[in-house]
Design a protein around this motif. Structure first.
Motif, PDB file in Angstrom:
ATOM      1  N   GLU A  76      19.379   2.978-101.181  1.00 16.06           N
ATOM      2  CA  GLU A  76      19.654   1.653-101.733  1.00 16.06           C
ATOM      3  C   GLU A  76      20.327   1.750-103.102  1.00 16.06           C
ATOM      4  OE1 GLU A  76      16.147  -1.182-100.017  1.00 16.06           O
ATOM      5  OE2 GLU A  76      15.561   0.376-101.444  1.00 16.06           O
ATOM      6  N   VAL A  77      19.846   2.663-103.923  1.00 22.64           N
ATOM      7  CA  VAL A  77      20.431   2.848-105.254  1.00 22.64           C
ATOM      8  C   VAL A  77      21.873   3.327-105.138  1.00 22.64           C
ATOM      9  CG1 VAL A  77      20.306   4.207-107.373  1.00 22.64           C
ATOM     10  CG2 VAL A  77      18.229   3.215-106.399  1.00 22.64           C
ATOM     11  N   LYS A  78      22.109   4.288-104.256  1.00 21.19           N
ATOM     12  CA  LYS A  78      23.473   4.808-104.086  1.00 21.19           C
ATOM     13  C   LYS A  78      24.410   3.720-103.580  1.00 21.19           C
ATOM     14  CE  LYS A  78      22.400   9.664-103.475  1.00 21.19           C
ATOM     15  NZ  LYS A  78      22.500  10.829-102.581  1.00 21.19           N
ATOM     16  N   LEU A  79      23.943   2.895-102.672  1.00 20.97           N
ATOM     17  CA  LEU A  79      24.760   1.786-102.182  1.00 20.97           C
ATOM     18  C   LEU A  79      25.053   0.816-103.315  1.00 20.97           C
ATOM     19  CD1 LEU A  79      26.066   0.280 -99.775  1.00 20.97           C
ATOM     20  CD2 LEU A  79      23.855  -0.840 -99.429  1.00 20.97           C
ATOM     21  N   HIS A  80      24.039   0.461-104.088  1.00 18.82           N
ATOM     22  CA  HIS A  80      24.206  -0.478-105.196  1.00 18.82           C
ATOM     23  C   HIS A  80      25.152   0.073-106.264  1.00 18.82           C
ATOM     24  CE1 HIS A  80      23.082  -3.836-107.767  1.00 18.82           C
ATOM     25  NE2 HIS A  80      22.993  -2.969-108.762  1.00 18.82           N
ATOM     26  N   CYS A  81      25.039   1.374-106.551  1.00 18.03           N
ATOM     27  CA  CYS A  81      25.868   2.002-107.594  1.00 18.03           C
ATOM     28  C   CYS A  81      27.195   2.530-107.058  1.00 18.03           C
ATOM     29  CB  CYS A  81      25.097   3.146-108.255  1.00 18.03           C
ATOM     30  SG  CYS A  81      23.661   2.627-109.204  1.00 18.03           S
ATOM     31  N   ARG A  82      27.439   2.321-105.778  1.00 21.48           N
ATOM     32  CA  ARG A  82      28.663   2.791-105.125  1.00 21.48           C
ATOM     33  C   ARG A  82      28.835   4.310-105.231  1.00 21.48           C
ATOM     34  NH1 ARG A  82      30.613  -2.116-107.813  1.00 21.48           N
ATOM     35  NH2 ARG A  82      30.794  -3.712-106.236  1.00 21.48           N
ATOM     36  N   ILE A  83      27.735   5.009-104.950  1.00 21.46           N
ATOM     37  CA  ILE A  83      27.726   6.469-104.935  1.00 21.46           C
ATOM     38  C   ILE A  83      27.703   6.901-103.475  1.00 21.46           C
ATOM     39  CG2 ILE A  83      26.440   8.547-105.573  1.00 21.46           C
ATOM     40  CD1 ILE A  83      25.138   6.854-107.828  1.00 21.46           C
ATOM     41  N   ASP A  84      28.540   7.860-103.127  1.00 24.01           N
ATOM     42  CA  ASP A  84      28.580   8.380-101.759  1.00 24.01           C
ATOM     43  C   ASP A  84      27.188   8.902-101.392  1.00 24.01           C
ATOM     44  OD1 ASP A  84      28.872   9.999 -99.438  1.00 24.01           O
ATOM     45  OD2 ASP A  84      30.975  10.351 -99.933  1.00 24.01           O
ATOM     46  N   GLU A  85      26.667   8.439-100.266  1.00 25.30           N
ATOM     47  CA  GLU A  85      25.322   8.817 -99.845  1.00 25.30           C
ATOM     48  C   GLU A  85      25.163  10.323 -99.655  1.00 25.30           C
ATOM     49  OE1 GLU A  85      22.093   7.798 -96.355  1.00 25.30           O
ATOM     50  OE2 GLU A  85      23.778   6.456 -96.638  1.00 25.30           O
ATOM     51  N   SER A  86      26.244  11.008 -99.286  1.00 26.55           N
ATOM     52  CA  SER A  86      26.169  12.453 -99.073  1.00 26.55           C
ATOM     53  C   SER A  86      26.162  13.238-100.390  1.00 26.55           C
ATOM     54  CB  SER A  86      27.331  12.931 -98.200  1.00 26.55           C
ATOM     55  OG  SER A  86      28.563  12.734 -98.874  1.00 26.55           O
TER      56      SER A  86
END
Length: 98
Positions: free
Chosen positions: A9-19
């Motif tokens: 969720e944090v990565k999605l919110h911060c626009r960080i690639d999940e991988s």
């Protein structure tokens, strides 16, 4: 402490690639800090019933703010985000907390 916020969720919110796992431990520190700051702000510990969508949105905003503004000094203009966070959290604030 209840952690109802996932790294995904944090990565999605911060626009960080999940991988991208390079900063996962840093993001986890920010998650813990946001949950702690929220509980201090509202003046009580929350359980699963009290962890509302507004509290979660405020925590995600706080985490993103910490992530984007992690330097002590910057040459860029920094916009204050806490007003939006405070407005999401303040409705749950214990009236005895100043």
């Amino acid at each position: 402490m209840i952690t109802n916020i996932t790294l995904q969720e944090v990565k999605l919110h911060c626009r960080i690639d999940e991988s991208d796992t390079l900063e996962d431990s840093l993001l986890q520190v920010y998650i813990d800090a946001a949950l702690e700051a929220c509980q201090k702000h509202i003046g009580k510990s929350f359980d699963k019933q009290e962890f509302t969508p507004a509290i979660k949105a405020g925590c995600l905003m706080y985490i993103a703010h910490l992530y984007e503004n992690r330097e002590m000094v910057t040459t860029n203009a920094v916009n204050e985000v806490p007003l939006a966070i405070s407005s999401l959290w303040s409705v749950y604030r214990d009236p005895a907390i100043y």
